[in-house]
Design an enzyme around this catalytic site. Structure first.
Site, PDB file in Angstrom:
ATOM      1  N   HIS A  64       0.818  -1.209   0.000  1.00 18.57           N
ATOM      2  CA  HIS A  64       0.000   0.000   0.000  1.00 18.57           C
ATOM      3  C   HIS A  64       0.859   1.270   0.000  1.00 18.57           C
ATOM      4  O   HIS A  64       0.346   2.352  -0.297  1.00 18.57           O
ATOM      5  CB  HIS A  64      -0.887  -0.012   1.244  1.00 18.57           C
ATOM      6  CG  HIS A  64      -2.331   0.329   0.986  1.00 18.57           C
ATOM      7  ND1 HIS A  64      -2.904   0.387  -0.273  1.00 18.57           N
ATOM      8  CD2 HIS A  64      -3.340   0.651   1.848  1.00 18.57           C
ATOM      9  CE1 HIS A  64      -4.189   0.703  -0.169  1.00 18.57           C
ATOM     10  NE2 HIS A  64      -4.475   0.887   1.100  1.00 18.57           N
ATOM     11  N   ASN A 113      -7.226   6.296   4.235  1.00 17.86           N
ATOM     12  CA  ASN A 113      -8.626   6.630   3.948  1.00 17.86           C
ATOM     13  C   ASN A 113      -8.982   8.091   4.192  1.00 17.86           C
ATOM     14  O   ASN A 113     -10.127   8.496   3.974  1.00 17.86           O
ATOM     15  CB  ASN A 113      -9.576   5.723   4.744  1.00 17.86           C
ATOM     16  CG  ASN A 113      -9.396   5.856   6.241  1.00 17.86           C
ATOM     17  OD1 ASN A 113      -8.519   6.582   6.709  1.00 17.86           O
ATOM     18  ND2 ASN A 113     -10.228   5.156   7.006  1.00 17.86           N
ATOM     19  N   ASP A 172      -0.739   2.476  -5.322  1.00 16.92           N
ATOM     20  CA  ASP A 172      -0.755   1.043  -5.632  1.00 16.92           C
ATOM     21  C   ASP A 172      -2.019   0.712  -6.412  1.00 16.92           C
ATOM     22  O   ASP A 172      -3.058   1.318  -6.220  1.00 16.92           O
ATOM     23  CB  ASP A 172      -0.693   0.222  -4.339  1.00 16.92           C
ATOM     24  CG  ASP A 172      -1.841   0.541  -3.386  1.00 16.92           C
ATOM     25  OD1 ASP A 172      -2.018   1.725  -3.037  1.00 16.92           O
ATOM     26  OD2 ASP A 172      -2.570  -0.390  -2.984  1.00 16.92           O
ATOM     27  N   ASN A 190      -9.179   3.314  -1.272  1.00 12.82           N
ATOM     28  CA  ASN A 190      -9.606   4.238  -0.222  1.00 12.82           C
ATOM     29  C   ASN A 190      -8.919   5.596  -0.295  1.00 12.82           C
ATOM     30  O   ASN A 190      -9.530   6.623   0.007  1.00 12.82           O
ATOM     31  CB  ASN A 190      -9.387   3.613   1.154  1.00 12.82           C
ATOM     32  CG  ASN A 190     -10.383   2.521   1.453  1.00 12.82           C
ATOM     33  OD1 ASN A 190     -11.494   2.516   0.913  1.00 12.82           O
ATOM     34  ND2 ASN A 190     -10.008   1.575   2.299  1.00 12.82           N
TER      35      ASN A 190
END
Length: 234
Positions: free
Chosen positions: A19, A66, A91, A112
């Site tokens: 991530h 997020n 990513d 997100n």
């Protein structure tokens, strides 16, 4: 001025996660292009510098993934940057590991970080989608992206990060095709020697020459050695 954003989560715990590939790319760009040191600002860390005459600010939001849009919106407001001058590196599950794609606009595909940015500034910003592959089932996604890249991925990962750094000056002027070419030269460099790279066909085997056939008109000499000697002097 361009705002180049890398997405990830803050802290050593997440530093090598899939991530966090956006954070990794920005670290490489900052180091390679002599940008200023990182400073805490705009709910993240930033550094600035130039690609030739083009000024750019690099931003790593520290709001966790997020809420990435909070940090992006704060930086844009402070520097008076429009959405079309924002580039986000992130990513991408829908691309194979080592694949990179550049695009402008589009949906967030459930990411997100992008979802948060969409909510704050809309969709009309540029993205660099950095493939990390998909675990195969949506229920496995969260655990997959929050795990570190395995050692087996280090080769292609380094090529991708260096390629993004090589291409960063093209990103800063909005030239996506030249950026993609810079990445390709790292990820799939041309073979030395140039020329036709298609596999060569094997040469057909050379047939062995056949011995000459005997003339059927010539009858085989079946005389003994003694008979031949006697016939010679008769």
């Amino acid at each position: 001025m361009k705002l180049i954003v890398g997405l990830g989560n803050p802290g050593a715990k997440y530093a090598r996660n899939r991530h966090n590939i956006g954070f990794m790319a920005l670290d490489m760009i900052a180091a390679d292009h002599g940008f200023s040191g990182w400073k805490s600002k705009h709910q993240g860390v930033t550094c600035d510098g130039r690609f030739g005459s083009e000024r750019a600010i690099l931003l790593k939001p520290e709001t966790y993934m997020n809420k990435s849009g909070d940090s992006v919106r704060a930086a844009m407001g402070f520097h008076k940057i429009d959405p079309e001058d924002v580039i986000v590196l992130h990513d991408e599950l829908d691309l194979a590991p080592g694949k990179v794609r550049w695009k402008v606009g589009g949906g967030h595909a459930g990411h997100n970080g992008l979802r948060s940015i969409h909510a704050h500034i809309g969709a009309e910003y540029a993205r660099v989608r950095m493939g990390v592959g998909h675990p195969g089932h949506k229920d496995a996604v969260a655990g997959y992206v929050l795990r570190d890249f395995p050692k087996a991925d280090e080769g292609w990962l380094d090529d991708v990060l260096r390629g993004c750094s090589d291409g960063a000056p093209h990103l800063a002027i909005g030239d996506g095709p030249k950026f993609m070419n810079a990445v390709a030269l790292r990820v799939s460099p041309p073979r030395s020697g140039g020329g036709d790279r298609s596999p060569k066909k094997p040469k057909p085997p050379v047939a062995e020459p056949k011995p000459p056939m005997a003339d059927p008109a010539q009858k085989a000499d079946e005389r003994s050695a003694m008979q031949k000697l006697m016939d010679r002097f008769s």
